[in-house]
Design a protein around this motif. Structure first.
Motif, PDB file in Angstrom:
ATOM      1  N   GLY A  16       0.813  -1.198   0.000  1.00  0.00           N
ATOM      2  CA  GLY A  16       0.000   0.000   0.000  1.00  0.00           C
ATOM      3  C   GLY A  16       0.852   1.256   0.000  1.00  0.00           C
ATOM      4  N   PRO A  17       0.239   2.422  -0.168  1.00  0.00           N
ATOM      5  CA  PRO A  17       1.000   3.676  -0.296  1.00  0.00           C
ATOM      6  C   PRO A  17       1.789   4.053   0.953  1.00  0.00           C
ATOM      7  CG  PRO A  17      -1.375   4.098  -0.161  1.00  0.00           C
ATOM      8  CD  PRO A  17      -1.210   2.628  -0.354  1.00  0.00           C
ATOM      9  N   ARG A  18       1.379   3.592   2.140  1.00  0.00           N
ATOM     10  CA  ARG A  18       2.145   3.880   3.355  1.00  0.00           C
ATOM     11  C   ARG A  18       3.348   2.959   3.490  1.00  0.00           C
ATOM     12  NH1 ARG A  18      -0.689   4.034   8.921  1.00  0.00           N
ATOM     13  NH2 ARG A  18       1.366   4.888   9.417  1.00  0.00           N
ATOM     14  N   GLY A  19       3.341   1.883   2.725  1.00  0.00           N
ATOM     15  CA  GLY A  19       4.341   0.852   2.918  1.00  0.00           C
ATOM     16  C   GLY A  19       5.552   0.931   2.015  1.00  0.00           C
ATOM     17  N   ILE A  20       5.541   1.800   1.000  1.00  0.00           N
ATOM     18  CA  ILE A  20       6.690   1.896   0.099  1.00  0.00           C
ATOM     19  C   ILE A  20       6.761   3.316  -0.457  1.00  0.00           C
ATOM     20  CG2 ILE A  20       5.355   1.089  -1.900  1.00  0.00           C
ATOM     21  CD1 ILE A  20       8.938  -0.030  -1.344  1.00  0.00           C
ATOM     22  N   THR A  21       7.933   3.883  -0.489  1.00  0.00           N
ATOM     23  CA  THR A  21       8.082   5.238  -1.019  1.00  0.00           C
ATOM     24  C   THR A  21       9.443   5.400  -1.673  1.00  0.00           C
ATOM     25  OG1 THR A  21       8.034   7.601  -0.480  1.00  0.00           O
ATOM     26  CG2 THR A  21       9.000   6.157   1.157  1.00  0.00           C
ATOM     27  N   CYS A  22       9.464   6.231  -2.705  1.00  0.00           N
ATOM     28  CA  CYS A  22      10.720   6.645  -3.343  1.00  0.00           C
ATOM     29  C   CYS A  22      10.960   8.140  -3.149  1.00  0.00           C
ATOM     30  CB  CYS A  22      10.676   6.319  -4.841  1.00  0.00           C
ATOM     31  SG  CYS A  22      10.552   4.573  -5.217  1.00  0.00           S
ATOM     32  N   ASP A  23      10.119   8.778  -2.360  1.00  0.00           N
ATOM     33  CA  ASP A  23      10.221  10.216  -2.121  1.00  0.00           C
ATOM     34  C   ASP A  23      11.547  10.532  -1.433  1.00  0.00           C
ATOM     35  OD1 ASP A  23      10.042  12.827  -1.057  1.00  0.00           O
ATOM     36  OD2 ASP A  23       7.862  12.729  -0.978  1.00  0.00           O
ATOM     37  N   ALA A  24      12.404  11.253  -2.111  1.00  0.00           N
ATOM     38  CA  ALA A  24      13.752  11.530  -1.589  1.00  0.00           C
ATOM     39  C   ALA A  24      13.697  12.268  -0.258  1.00  0.00           C
ATOM     40  CB  ALA A  24      14.546  12.343  -2.609  1.00  0.00           C
ATOM     41  N   ASP A  25      12.728  13.154  -0.080  1.00  0.00           N
ATOM     42  CA  ASP A  25      12.636  13.916   1.168  1.00  0.00           C
ATOM     43  C   ASP A  25      12.321  13.009   2.359  1.00  0.00           C
ATOM     44  OD1 ASP A  25      13.181  16.289  -0.111  1.00  0.00           O
ATOM     45  OD2 ASP A  25      11.072  16.817  -0.399  1.00  0.00           O
ATOM     46  N   LEU A  26      11.583  11.933   2.104  1.00  0.00           N
ATOM     47  CA  LEU A  26      11.232  11.003   3.172  1.00  0.00           C
ATOM     48  C   LEU A  26      12.347   9.992   3.440  1.00  0.00           C
ATOM     49  CD1 LEU A  26       7.492  10.249   2.283  1.00  0.00           C
ATOM     50  CD2 LEU A  26       8.375  11.807   4.031  1.00  0.00           C
ATOM     51  N   VAL A  27      13.069   9.626   2.383  1.00  0.00           N
ATOM     52  CA  VAL A  27      14.090   8.594   2.506  1.00  0.00           C
ATOM     53  C   VAL A  27      15.415   9.159   3.008  1.00  0.00           C
ATOM     54  CG1 VAL A  27      15.382   6.821   1.264  1.00  0.00           C
ATOM     55  CG2 VAL A  27      12.990   7.253   0.666  1.00  0.00           C
ATOM     56  N   GLU A  28      15.764  10.362   2.563  1.00  0.00           N
ATOM     57  CA  GLU A  28      17.079  10.942   2.810  1.00  0.00           C
ATOM     58  C   GLU A  28      17.516  10.934   4.275  1.00  0.00           C
ATOM     59  OE1 GLU A  28      20.737  12.551   1.896  1.00  0.00           O
ATOM     60  OE2 GLU A  28      19.199  11.855   0.496  1.00  0.00           O
ATOM     61  N   PRO A  29      16.648  11.285   5.244  1.00  0.00           N
ATOM     62  CA  PRO A  29      17.105  11.335   6.637  1.00  0.00           C
ATOM     63  C   PRO A  29      17.588   9.998   7.191  1.00  0.00           C
ATOM     64  CG  PRO A  29      15.031  12.518   6.372  1.00  0.00           C
ATOM     65  CD  PRO A  29      15.258  11.770   5.104  1.00  0.00           C
ATOM     66  N   TRP A  30      17.227   8.902   6.539  1.00  0.00           N
ATOM     67  CA  TRP A  30      17.558   7.576   7.057  1.00  0.00           C
ATOM     68  C   TRP A  30      18.738   6.932   6.332  1.00  0.00           C
ATOM     69  CZ3 TRP A  30      15.045   7.067  11.413  1.00  0.00           C
ATOM     70  CH2 TRP A  30      13.838   7.747  11.568  1.00  0.00           C
ATOM     71  N   LEU A  31      19.405   7.700   5.491  1.00  0.00           N
ATOM     72  CA  LEU A  31      20.501   7.153   4.689  1.00  0.00           C
ATOM     73  C   LEU A  31      21.878   7.423   5.294  1.00  0.00           C
ATOM     74  CD1 LEU A  31      19.242   8.019   1.086  1.00  0.00           C
ATOM     75  CD2 LEU A  31      19.108   5.825   2.293  1.00  0.00           C
ATOM     76  N   THR A  32      21.922   8.105   6.423  1.00  0.00           N
ATOM     77  CA  THR A  32      23.185   8.387   7.110  1.00  0.00           C
ATOM     78  C   THR A  32      23.119   7.800   8.513  1.00  0.00           C
ATOM     79  OG1 THR A  32      23.425  10.455   5.888  1.00  0.00           O
ATOM     80  CG2 THR A  32      24.777  10.194   7.851  1.00  0.00           C
ATOM     81  N   ASP A  33      24.215   7.156   8.943  1.00  0.00           N
ATOM     82  CA  ASP A  33      24.207   6.553  10.269  1.00  0.00           C
ATOM     83  C   ASP A  33      24.291   7.627  11.353  1.00  0.00           C
ATOM     84  OD1 ASP A  33      27.381   5.972  11.579  1.00  0.00           O
ATOM     85  OD2 ASP A  33      27.073   7.064   9.716  1.00  0.00           O
ATOM     86  N   TRP A  34      24.029   7.224  12.595  1.00  0.00           N
ATOM     87  CA  TRP A  34      23.919   8.172  13.716  1.00  0.00           C
ATOM     88  C   TRP A  34      25.190   8.976  13.896  1.00  0.00           C
ATOM     89  CZ3 TRP A  34      26.358   8.740  18.508  1.00  0.00           C
ATOM     90  CH2 TRP A  34      25.728   9.599  19.411  1.00  0.00           C
ATOM     91  N   ARG A  35      26.342   8.346  13.703  1.00  0.00           N
ATOM     92  CA  ARG A  35      27.607   9.030  13.906  1.00  0.00           C
ATOM     93  C   ARG A  35      28.041   9.863  12.702  1.00  0.00           C
ATOM     94  NH1 ARG A  35      31.046   4.352  17.127  1.00  0.00           N
ATOM     95  NH2 ARG A  35      30.716   5.166  19.224  1.00  0.00           N
ATOM     96  N   GLY A  36      27.334   9.729  11.594  1.00  0.00           N
ATOM     97  CA  GLY A  36      27.688  10.491  10.407  1.00  0.00           C
ATOM     98  C   GLY A  36      28.887   9.943   9.665  1.00  0.00           C
ATOM     99  N   ARG A  37      29.259   8.705   9.928  1.00  0.00           N
ATOM    100  CA  ARG A  37      30.426   8.110   9.282  1.00  0.00           C
ATOM    101  C   ARG A  37      30.087   7.505   7.926  1.00  0.00           C
ATOM    102  NH1 ARG A  37      34.570   6.458  12.755  1.00  0.00           N
ATOM    103  NH2 ARG A  37      35.661   5.860  10.845  1.00  0.00           N
ATOM    104  N   PHE A  38      28.855   7.039   7.756  1.00  0.00           N
ATOM    105  CA  PHE A  38      28.472   6.334   6.543  1.00  0.00           C
ATOM    106  C   PHE A  38      27.210   6.948   5.949  1.00  0.00           C
ATOM    107  CE2 PHE A  38      30.638   3.281   9.291  1.00  0.00           C
ATOM    108  CZ  PHE A  38      31.657   2.853   8.440  1.00  0.00           C
ATOM    109  N   GLN A  39      27.213   7.080   4.633  1.00  0.00           N
ATOM    110  CA  GLN A  39      26.048   7.588   3.924  1.00  0.00           C
ATOM    111  C   GLN A  39      25.834   6.730   2.688  1.00  0.00           C
ATOM    112  OE1 GLN A  39      26.121  11.747   2.983  1.00  0.00           O
ATOM    113  NE2 GLN A  39      23.957  11.818   2.492  1.00  0.00           N
ATOM    114  N   GLY A  40      24.590   6.353   2.439  1.00  0.00           N
ATOM    115  CA  GLY A  40      24.292   5.483   1.312  1.00  0.00           C
ATOM    116  C   GLY A  40      23.140   5.986   0.467  1.00  0.00           C
TER     117      GLY A  40
END
Length: 473
Positions: A16-40
């Motif tokens: 369903g629409p809540r279960g998958i997204t390609c929206d960069a604004d929604l995905v971007e915050p979760w692509l960097t680890d807590w320490r800021g060492r890795f970004q994907g």
């Protein structure tokens, strides 16, 4: 229709629409680890609402050979929940799977989803007069699934053990979409391998944890929190043994930190106050708890314990928190060490363990050797002395550029620390996991037989290698 579009359309149909997204604004915050060492990068972020939706998604990913990177609160310390730069992976958020079943008061257990935040679990248990006896500084973001996947420890391992000791039952989705479930715990079950223990600490490389049945303990009727000033870390070890002799199982926490860490927290948090007057090279934070049967004797026990410690010259000064607010303030100092350190500039952090009795001597040796080899750095050690797990951090000289220093001198320092730990029969990862941060170091220093077995298990359970690739092994 492209293969990617076909996959996304099928995923949308399942989730369903809540279960998958390609929206960069929604995905971007979760692509960097807590320490800021890795970004994907990721082709999409999936957020299934339940195990059935996740099972369907995994089957779909297996069909299209799409990697999956599971993520809980994204508060890990080793980059284990961050995708690589290829952009091929689906970032799997388990945060919607956050239901808590009724707390089983009589059985002292609770079944909950992988996305339940640790602090929420604490509150649910407390409402029934029970508690989940694992806590850590990131309790407001860390999730049950992440804690299980990394076999998290925290500040109460001394008495209650790590997550391995607290997981009674487990549910997980395997690489082919099958659901493995042992959520109903049995006191005795001798039907072969304890498969849930294989999944605990596997960092999402063997299966994706979706739910767990967790051990609860009675809420303490009372607790006393003590702050002690010490001349040496060896004195801290002697004080720990003394407290264990006097308090026994009532001793729940014993943390150590140097004066430099206390001062960093006081600079970072202006409202904080030093617990003791004067300067002490080392500090110990001690928590002693009591149930209703022993609550009336708790203060007498702690006062006797401290009087004897003073008589034996195990400490220089000490104070018992006057109330719960002051007790919480003491613990807040301990929990604020990491964010306070981040303000000071670049650093490399090491989550290491050596045999408990040897830890004080290891700390002294490591501080002396690292300081001599890398002049201008500051070496600090703090953490869970009672279980032989210390966080050994090396802070860069003033003015160092973060990324460049971490990738050059920082890596050389970490390699040296890991060599020292291995020489002392220790572990390069005590509680934070391996992730991608220590993967190559594990391959370099790990026991060849153990590494071979882990790789065989990975190949057997995930032959296509779609579960959290590039992590652990």
């Amino acid at each position: 229709m492209s293969g990617q579009q076909a996959f996304l359309d099928a995923a949308l149909a399942h989730l369903g629409p809540r279960g998958i997204t390609c929206d960069a604004d929604l995905v971007e915050p979760w692509l960097t680890d807590w320490r800021g060492r890795f970004q994907g990068r990721a082709r999409a972020m999936a957020s299934p609402a339940n195990t059935q939706e996740l099972s369907a998604l995994v089957r779909l990913c297996a069909q299209h050979a799409i990697p999956i990177v599971p993520q809980g609160g994204n508060s890990g310390m080793a980059g284990g929940a961050t995708p690589d730069q290829s952009g091929e992976a689906v970032l799997l958020s388990l945060r919607r799977m956050n239901t808590i079943a009724d707390v089983d008061v009589e059985g002292r257990q609770v079944t909950c989803g992988a996305g339940v935040i640790l602090e929420v679990l604490h509150e649910a248990a407390a409402a029934e007069g029970l508690r989940f006896p694992l806590t850590l500084g990131g309790k407001g973001s860390a999730t049950v699934g992440g804690l299980i996947s990394t076999n998290a420890g925290g500040t109460q391992v001394l008495r209650h053990g790590s997550m391995r000791s607290l997981v009674l039952g487990l549910e997980a989705v395997l690489a082919d979409g099958q659901v493995f479930s042992t959520l109903t715990p049995l006191k005795k079950d001798n039907r072969g391998f304890d498969l849930k223990q294989l999944l605990i600490g596997s960092e999402g490389t063997l299966g994706i944890v979706t739910a767990a049945t967790l051990k609860l303990v009675p809420a303490g009727a009372d607790r006393l929190v003590i702050w002690a000033g010490l001349p040496t870390v060896q004195a801290a070890r002697a004080l720990l043994l003394h407290c264990e002799d006097v308090a026994g199982e009532a001793l729940e926490g014993f943390e150590v930190l140097p004066q430099a860490s206390l001062e960093a927290v006081l600079d970072h948090m202006p409202t904080a106050r030093p617990p003791l007057a004067g300067i002490h090279p080392w500090h110990a934070l001690i928590e002693v708890v009591a149930d209703s049967t022993h609550a009336d004797r708790l203060r007498d026990t702690c006062e006797t314990m401290l009087e004897d410690a003073f008589r034996k010259e195990l400490l220089d000064d000490a104070v018992i928190a006057a109330n719960e607010a002051q007790a919480d303030a003491f613990w807040l100092i301990r929990d604020t060490i990491a964010p306070a350190e981040r303000e000071r500039g670049p650093a490399v952090q090491h989550d290491i363990s050596v045999p408990v009795a040897r830890m004080p001597d290891f700390i002294d040796m490591a501080i002396r050797e690292l300081g001599a080899a890398w002049p201008g750095t500051e070496v600090v050690a703090f953490g869970h002395l009672g279980d032989g797990n210390i966080h050994l951090h090396v802070i860069a000289p003033g003015g160092a550029e973060r990324t460049r220093w971490q990738e050059t001198e920082g890596k050389r320092i970490s390699r040296h620390v890991h060599d020292l730990v291995t020489d002392w029969d220790g572990s390069i990862s005590a509680e934070h996991g391996i992730g991608q941060l220590k993967r190559d170091e594990l391959a370099r220093l790990g026991d060849p037989v153990a590494l071979h077995l882990m790789r065989q298990i990975k190949s057997a359970l995930d032959p296509s290698g779609i579960l959290n690739p590039g992590k652990l092994v």
